[in-house]
Design a protein around this motif. Structure first.
Motif, PDB file in Angstrom:
ATOM      1  N   GLU A 187      27.980 -47.923 -82.637  1.00 19.03           N
ATOM      2  CA  GLU A 187      27.164 -49.046 -83.102  1.00 19.03           C
ATOM      3  C   GLU A 187      25.844 -49.025 -82.335  1.00 19.03           C
ATOM      4  O   GLU A 187      25.655 -49.788 -81.391  1.00 19.03           O
ATOM      5  CB  GLU A 187      27.890 -50.362 -82.851  1.00 19.03           C
ATOM      6  N   LEU A 188      24.947 -48.139 -82.774  1.00 25.68           N
ATOM      7  CA  LEU A 188      23.724 -47.932 -82.006  1.00 25.68           C
ATOM      8  C   LEU A 188      22.800 -49.150 -82.062  1.00 25.68           C
ATOM      9  O   LEU A 188      22.091 -49.432 -81.101  1.00 25.68           O
ATOM     10  CB  LEU A 188      23.005 -46.690 -82.507  1.00 25.68           C
ATOM     11  N   GLY A 189      22.803 -49.860 -83.162  1.00 31.54           N
ATOM     12  CA  GLY A 189      21.949 -51.033 -83.284  1.00 31.54           C
ATOM     13  C   GLY A 189      22.351 -52.123 -82.310  1.00 31.54           C
ATOM     14  O   GLY A 189      21.522 -52.656 -81.580  1.00 31.54           O
ATOM     15  N   TYR A 190      23.646 -52.410 -82.277  1.00 29.60           N
ATOM     16  CA  TYR A 190      24.113 -53.439 -81.358  1.00 29.60           C
ATOM     17  C   TYR A 190      23.913 -53.000 -79.907  1.00 29.60           C
ATOM     18  O   TYR A 190      23.516 -53.793 -79.060  1.00 29.60           O
ATOM     19  CB  TYR A 190      25.583 -53.773 -81.638  1.00 29.60           C
ATOM     20  N   GLY A 191      24.159 -51.718 -79.653  1.00 25.07           N
ATOM     21  CA  GLY A 191      23.926 -51.189 -78.313  1.00 25.07           C
ATOM     22  C   GLY A 191      22.478 -51.385 -77.884  1.00 25.07           C
ATOM     23  O   GLY A 191      22.191 -51.726 -76.733  1.00 25.07           O
ATOM     24  N   SER A 192      21.545 -51.188 -78.825  1.00 27.08           N
ATOM     25  CA  SER A 192      20.131 -51.362 -78.511  1.00 27.08           C
ATOM     26  C   SER A 192      19.826 -52.826 -78.185  1.00 27.08           C
ATOM     27  O   SER A 192      19.045 -53.111 -77.275  1.00 27.08           O
ATOM     28  CB  SER A 192      19.268 -50.910 -79.687  1.00 27.08           C
ATOM     29  N   ALA A 193      20.433 -53.731 -78.934  1.00 23.23           N
ATOM     30  CA  ALA A 193      20.214 -55.158 -78.653  1.00 23.23           C
ATOM     31  C   ALA A 193      20.716 -55.504 -77.252  1.00 23.23           C
ATOM     32  O   ALA A 193      20.055 -56.228 -76.496  1.00 23.23           O
ATOM     33  CB  ALA A 193      20.918 -56.011 -79.707  1.00 23.23           C
TER      34      ALA A 193
END
Lengths: 325, 283
Positions: A299-305
């Protein structure tokens, strides 16, 4: 980093650039030529990722595709920012999820507890050692300094492994404690102790490093201050409280800021403790959690957040430390 | 007066006691690592009640090292070679780029210099571990993942490095550079023949810092490298992620990862100290 880094750092912020401008040559192109390799890499591998993290934090997706989202042409090579498969704009959803994510809070709490255990112990040891090494009576200073600084060069994963073996059931830690009548501690599988183990490991690694920095600070204190105090009949403890500590303030600030950053990016030690049987919930640090979210769950998007949130936290803490001092 | 001397002696006694005690505690894990790497697994831990693990070196070092070599999924000796190549190439490249950039920032005036410099300083507060997600996307898209370059290039523009070189190079007198220009030296010759030779100790200091930084990287190599390309930290973590950890192999691997570095570090630590402090520590 006393003179070499800290003072110039402040100098750069205020600055006397007028003065420099007259003297330095302004050859067209030459400085840019010298700077270009550094800034090419800096731009590609540092600046773009910083902004890209922020961008990614508004999306959700799984997996990587080879299509380009946008490309930068730098002549010899095309740098492509990849598009994600199933890329979907979700606005602030990732951030909303973060606010109610109990694992996020637990890993922040773990990181904070490690900080609270590690920092006082480490700073007290480093300060004590620096004071003794700065005293006139101490001999063999060079040897002690070298030995105490050695842990800085230890490979992070390798030294974590050594501590695991010492702390494991039937290991040396149990036996040493047993010798003074303390029953064996479940260092690795008990959550409370596993977390402390991570903190103790960091104390071992970083005490010598901070000792050197504090030592440099001690040596910049003018001896005339102490002489004046001695004439006034001050005791050792009074001198320490009213001269040494206030004079060390900028150095201590530096130690606290760098340690804060160090603790908040801790990954190797908890990873090793967890992979040798430590409890995930109590030893998972925030960076470890980000790694799990991004590279185990993809989950790269959530990781970025999560990353953006963490950077915000670190910046805030650093600012507070600057303000308080 | 007599009382005062006695008090002073007490302080000194306490100070020495503290120093020696802490040093011994700090050195113990290193000693134990060396010992444990020479023991069979059964002797690393206590056998039963009241039994001690062995505290003196045994004879199993070579046997442990052979057992370690026999694990293809860890491929430890290959990982040592990988780590060494990566760290050496990285240190060389980063030194070159940081010193060139530092020279430009220290000895020329140009537009947006301050803005560029502040941009670099800003990233000093940023934990590099956190850029792993976008970097991974970037690097895999460039076709670099699972290569040495994937570990070398992203950190070759080391912000602290260019900052450090700039500070050091400001001490070079401008008149020296002017004199060389009068003699017809080109700007690049200036950098190569005048600036670099006078920066030897600063370059050595930065080299130690860069080498250690790369040698210790863990999260990024773990994410971007696959079997065969592992660096030492990744290989050791693979020994540990097994269900049954072979502690004897783990200790021999850790010893080989740590002890040689210690020897090098003791020889170079003066440079390391100068690097972080700029010579502020006196004897």
């Amino acid at each position: 980093m006393s003179r070499q880094l800290l003072v110039p750092l402040l100098d750069q912020v205020r600055f006397k650039r007028e003065q420099l401008k007259d003297r330095l040559p302004t050859l067209p192109g030459t400085p840019l030529l010298f700077l270009s390799p550094f800034f090419l890499l800096f731009g590609v591998f540092l600046a773009i990722p910083v902004f890209y993290t922020f961008y990614l934090s508004f999306f959700t997706f799984q997996g990587v595709s080879t299509e380009a989202l946008f490309a930068i042409d730098v002549g010899a090579y095309q740098i492509m920012i990849p598009e994600m498969a199933n890329l979907q704009y979700v606005g602030l959803d990732n951030y909303r999820r973060l606010l109610t994510d109990s694992v996020f809070y637990q890993s922040l709490l773990n990181t904070a507890i490690i900080f609270v255990v590690q920092v006082p112990l480490m700073v007290a040891l480093a300060l004590g050692l620096a004071l003794v090494l700065n005293a006139a009576y101490t001999r063999y200073k060079g040897i002690f300094r070298s030995l105490l600084l050695l842990p800085v060069s230890a490979n992070t994963v390798a030294y974590s492994a050594v501590f695991i073996v010492i702390a494991a059931e039937g290991g040396l830690a149990d036996i040493a404690l047993g010798a003074i009548g303390i029953p064996p501690i479940d260092w690795i599988s008990d959550g409370f102790w596993a977390r402390n183990l991570v903190a103790f490991m960091s104390v071992w690694r970083w005490t010598g490093y901070n000792m050197i920095i504090i030592l440099a600070g001690l040596q910049t204190i003018s001896p005339s201050l102490y002489e004046a105090a001695e004439i006034g009949g001050a005791t050792k403890i009074q001198k320490f409280r009213h001269i040494t500590l206030p004079q060390l303030k900028p150095i201590m600030l530096f130690v606290f800021v760098t340690t804060t950053i160090g603790v908040f990016k801790k990954f190797a030690e908890p990873m090793i403790v967890i992979s040798s049987g430590g409890p995930l919930n109590e030893t998972r640090t925030i960076v470890y959690y980000i790694w799990q979210v991004a590279f185990q769950n993809l989950e790269l998007g959530y990781g970025s957040a999560l990353t953006v949130a963490l950077v915000a936290i670190i910046m805030t803490l650093s600012l507070i430390q600057f303000k308080v001092s | 007066m007599h009382e005062k001397l006695e008090k002073e002696a007490l302080w000194q006694f306490g100070g020495y006691g503290f120093l020696v005690a802490v040093t011994m505690v700090m050195m113990f894990p290193i000693y134990w690592l060396v010992v444990a790497s020479t023991l069979p697994q059964s002797a690393i831990f206590a056998g039963g009640a009241g039994e001690l693990p062995r505290l003196i070196p045994g004879r199993n070092f070579l046997a442990n090292a052979e057992a370690l070599a026999a694990r293809p999924e860890v491929d430890f000796y290959r990982s040592m070679l990988n780590s060494l190549v990566i760290a050496v190439v990285y240190t060389g490249l980063a030194l070159l780029f940081c010193s060139m950039g530092g020279f430009a920032l220290a000895k020329y005036e140009f537009k947006y210099k301050r803005a560029l410099f502040m941009g670099i300083l800003g990233t000093l507060l940023l934990p590099t571990n956190l850029l792993v997600i976008p970097l991974f996307l970037l690097v895999s898209n460039m076709g670099l993942s699972n290569s040495y370059w994937a570990v070398i290039l992203p950190w070759a523009a080391y912000p602290l490095g260019i900052f450090f070189m700039k500070q050091a190079m400001q001490s070079i007198p401008d008149s020296l550079l002017e004199a060389a220009r009068m003699d017809g030296a080109s700007e690049f010759q200036l950098y190569y023949r005048v600036v670099l030779p006078s920066m030897k100790s600063s370059l050595a200091a930065l080299a130690v810092i860069l080498f250690l930084f790369q040698w210790n990287l863990f999260l990024w190599p773990l994410v971007v490298l696959r079997e065969g390309k592992y660096t030492i930290p990744v290989a050791i973590s693979k020994i540990m992620s097994n269900d049954m950890i072979a502690y004897d192999q783990l200790m021999v691997a850790s010893a080989m990862a740590i002890v040689p570095m210690f020897v090098v570090f003791i020889l170079l630590q003066r440079h390391f100290v100068n690097g972080i402090l700029g010579g502020a520590v006196k004897e």
